[in-house]
Design an enzyme around this catalytic site. Structure first.
Site, PDB file in Angstrom:
ATOM      1  N   HIS A   1       1.014  -1.557  -0.020  1.00  0.00           N
ATOM      2  CA  HIS A   1       0.057   0.091  -0.011  1.00  0.00           C
ATOM      3  C   HIS A   1       0.893   1.377  -0.252  1.00  0.00           C
ATOM      4  CE1 HIS A   1      -3.768  -2.218   1.866  1.00  0.00           C
ATOM      5  NE2 HIS A   1      -3.266  -2.222   0.641  1.00  0.00           N
TER       6      HIS A   1
ATOM      7  N   GLU B   1       1.235   3.888   2.272  1.00  0.00           N
ATOM      8  CA  GLU B   1       1.794   3.851   3.149  1.00  0.00           C
ATOM      9  C   GLU B   1       2.809   3.429   3.425  1.00  0.00           C
ATOM     10  OE1 GLU B   1      -2.334   3.769   5.031  1.00  0.00           O
ATOM     11  OE2 GLU B   1      -1.317   3.312   2.997  1.00  0.00           O
TER      12      GLU B   1
ATOM     13  N   CYS C   1      -4.750   0.971   6.469  1.00  0.00           N
ATOM     14  CA  CYS C   1      -6.273   0.058   6.589  1.00  0.00           C
ATOM     15  C   CYS C   1      -6.064  -0.637   8.062  1.00  0.00           C
ATOM     16  CB  CYS C   1      -5.830  -0.600   4.985  1.00  0.00           C
ATOM     17  SG  CYS C   1      -4.277  -1.287   5.692  1.00  0.00           S
TER      18      CYS C   1
ATOM     19  N   CYS D   1      -1.636  -0.947   8.224  1.00  0.00           N
ATOM     20  CA  CYS D   1      -0.812  -0.313   7.849  1.00  0.00           C
ATOM     21  C   CYS D   1      -1.377   0.482   8.537  1.00  0.00           C
ATOM     22  CB  CYS D   1      -1.496   0.692   6.599  1.00  0.00           C
ATOM     23  SG  CYS D   1      -0.646   0.183   4.666  1.00  0.00           S
TER      24      CYS D   1
ATOM     25  N   ALA E   1     -22.933   6.594 -29.432  1.00  0.00           N
ATOM     26  CA  ALA E   1     -22.254   7.500 -30.543  1.00  0.00           C
ATOM     27  C   ALA E   1     -23.495   7.720 -30.739  1.00  0.00           C
ATOM     28  CB  ALA E   1     -20.903   7.222 -31.995  1.00  0.00           C
TER      29      ALA E   1
ATOM     30  N   ARG F   1     -12.341   1.672 -22.619  1.00  0.00           N
ATOM     31  CA  ARG F   1     -12.251   0.674 -21.845  1.00  0.00           C
ATOM     32  C   ARG F   1     -11.416   0.090 -20.804  1.00  0.00           C
ATOM     33  NH1 ARG F   1     -13.323  -2.049 -28.028  1.00  0.00           N
ATOM     34  NH2 ARG F   1     -15.857  -1.265 -27.685  1.00  0.00           N
TER      35      ARG F   1
ATOM     36  N   LEU G   1     -15.150  -5.999 -27.965  1.00  0.00           N
ATOM     37  CA  LEU G   1     -15.268  -5.636 -26.785  1.00  0.00           C
ATOM     38  C   LEU G   1     -14.028  -5.349 -25.856  1.00  0.00           C
ATOM     39  CD1 LEU G   1     -19.089  -6.811 -25.524  1.00  0.00           C
ATOM     40  CD2 LEU G   1     -18.298  -4.194 -26.729  1.00  0.00           C
TER      41      LEU G   1
ATOM     42  N   GLU H   1     -22.243  -0.006 -23.207  1.00  0.00           N
ATOM     43  CA  GLU H   1     -22.338   0.281 -24.556  1.00  0.00           C
ATOM     44  C   GLU H   1     -23.477   0.180 -25.970  1.00  0.00           C
ATOM     45  OE1 GLU H   1     -18.562   0.032 -26.741  1.00  0.00           O
ATOM     46  OE2 GLU H   1     -16.908   1.007 -25.424  1.00  0.00           O
TER      47      GLU H   1
ATOM     48  N   ARG I   1     -32.036  -0.688 -26.130  1.00  0.00           N
ATOM     49  CA  ARG I   1     -32.832  -1.042 -25.549  1.00  0.00           C
ATOM     50  C   ARG I   1     -31.740  -0.747 -23.616  1.00  0.00           C
ATOM     51  NH1 ARG I   1     -35.625  -7.380 -24.572  1.00  0.00           N
ATOM     52  NH2 ARG I   1     -36.270  -7.133 -22.555  1.00  0.00           N
TER      53      ARG I   1
END
Length: 338
Positions: free
Chosen positions: A44, A46, A71, A80, A150, A184, A204, A282, A286
């Protein structure tokens, strides 16, 4: 604290589902060490900052600035808060409290119980914006949803019927495509509906940007999409929400839903279990409208080609595109907040 937040940003795209955290150590009003959370599972912020503290400097004479509450529990790494106490620091300044119930104030309580002076809430709004996905996930118990589409200047997202040459259905230019692929890489998941998969056979993936592919997910109630389609390849993890089965094999996971109930609520619950904190939605139309009607979004990005008109076709979701926009290549980008 601003430096701690700036350092934290360096972890963007590398630490999820952990939050981005930066840490700065100050001695006699001089910055003597800094660090940030670099990769999920790694030390982490720290820990990295304390490891960078010169040995001749006494921790008790220093102030630690950290962008998120230290934490207090054992996870991938030790607490930490314990490290800060054991090293002998006497003053800690915190930007945000951690919304994770495993921490949620317990880190600060532990520091105070050890006699450490703690100040919290410094640059709080900036910290929340930085970790908006993390905060939404724990506070709203769902992923951070970003809707994106778009449209043409006359408000269409597709020609109807679909042209055999898919190039004729493209709306935005290369610069927008590059930006979308970068988007993405910044989210943990990406979602579309069955009709989009059947119509476009999309990958994708983020072919035009460096970074990790998001978890692909799509809704296919009756499993109509053939497994020969690109979305079933081995380029990324894939989740198929359906009414038929629960099954997991290699990189594909089928999750069974009750389609007589609210599907998006069930999906949100499943993604909470899977610790997927953010999703780029994306389409298609519907699915986008379902998210909008249920007010289940945090941001919307609309790319508009101001020079292109289809005349007729599939209408885009109805949003009033007025006000500020930015130019991406030759296209416009509008951003709405939920």
């Amino acid at each position: 604290m601003q430096l701690a937040l700036d350092l934290a940003k360096k972890g963007f795209g590398h630490v999820a589902p952990n939050p981005m955290v930066g840490c700065v150590i100050v001695h006699n009003e001089i910055i003597v060490a800094k660090g940030y959370h670099q990769v999920f599972g790694g030390p982490h912020a720290e820990v990295n900052a304390i490891n960078n503290l010169p040995v001749e400097i006494e921790p008790a004479e220093c102030t630690i600035y950290v962008s998120l509450e230290p934490c207090s529990h054992f996870g991938k790494t030790p607490p930490c808060a314990d490290l800060i106490i054991n090293k002998g620091f006497k003053r800690v300044i915190v930007c945000n409290l951690d919304p994770n119930p495993l921490v949620a104030g317990k880190g600060i309580e532990k520091l105070k119980a050890a006699g450490i002076e703690v100040t919290s809430g410094v640059s709080e709004q900036e910290g929340r914006e930085l970790n908006k996905r993390f905060f939404t996930f724990f506070e709203k118990q769902r992923p951070y949803y970003i809707l994106k589409w778009a449209q043409t200047a006359d408000g269409f997202i597709s020609r109807l019927p679909l042209p055999e040459n898919r190039e004729e259905n493209k709306i935005t230019g290369l610069e927008v495509q590059k930006l979308v692929h970068r988007m993405r890489t910044e989210e943990m998941g990406i979602m579309v509906g069955k009709n989009t998969v059947l119509a476009d056979n999309p990958n994708l993936t983020n072919r035009l940007a460096e970074g990790k592919n998001p978890v692909r997910m799509f809704i296919d109630k009756d499993l109509e999409v053939p497994e020969t389609f690109n979305i079933y390849d081995d380029q990324a993890q894939t989740i198929v929400f359906n009414s038929q089965k629960d099954e997991k094999r290699e990189n594909i996971q089928f999750i069974k839903l009750n389609f007589e109930l609210n599907v998006l609520e069930q999906i949100s619950d499943k993604l909470l279990e899977l610790k997927i904190q953010s999703v780029l939605v994306e389409g298609g139309l519907r699915l986008l409208n379902d998210f909008i009607q249920q007010n289940l979004f945090d941001e919307i990005f609309v790319f508009e080609n101001p020079k292109l008109k289809f005349g007729n076709g599939l209408k885009a979701p109805q949003l009033n595109l007025v006000g500020n926009f930015v130019v991406v290549g030759e296209d416009k980008l509008y951003r709405f907040l939920g």
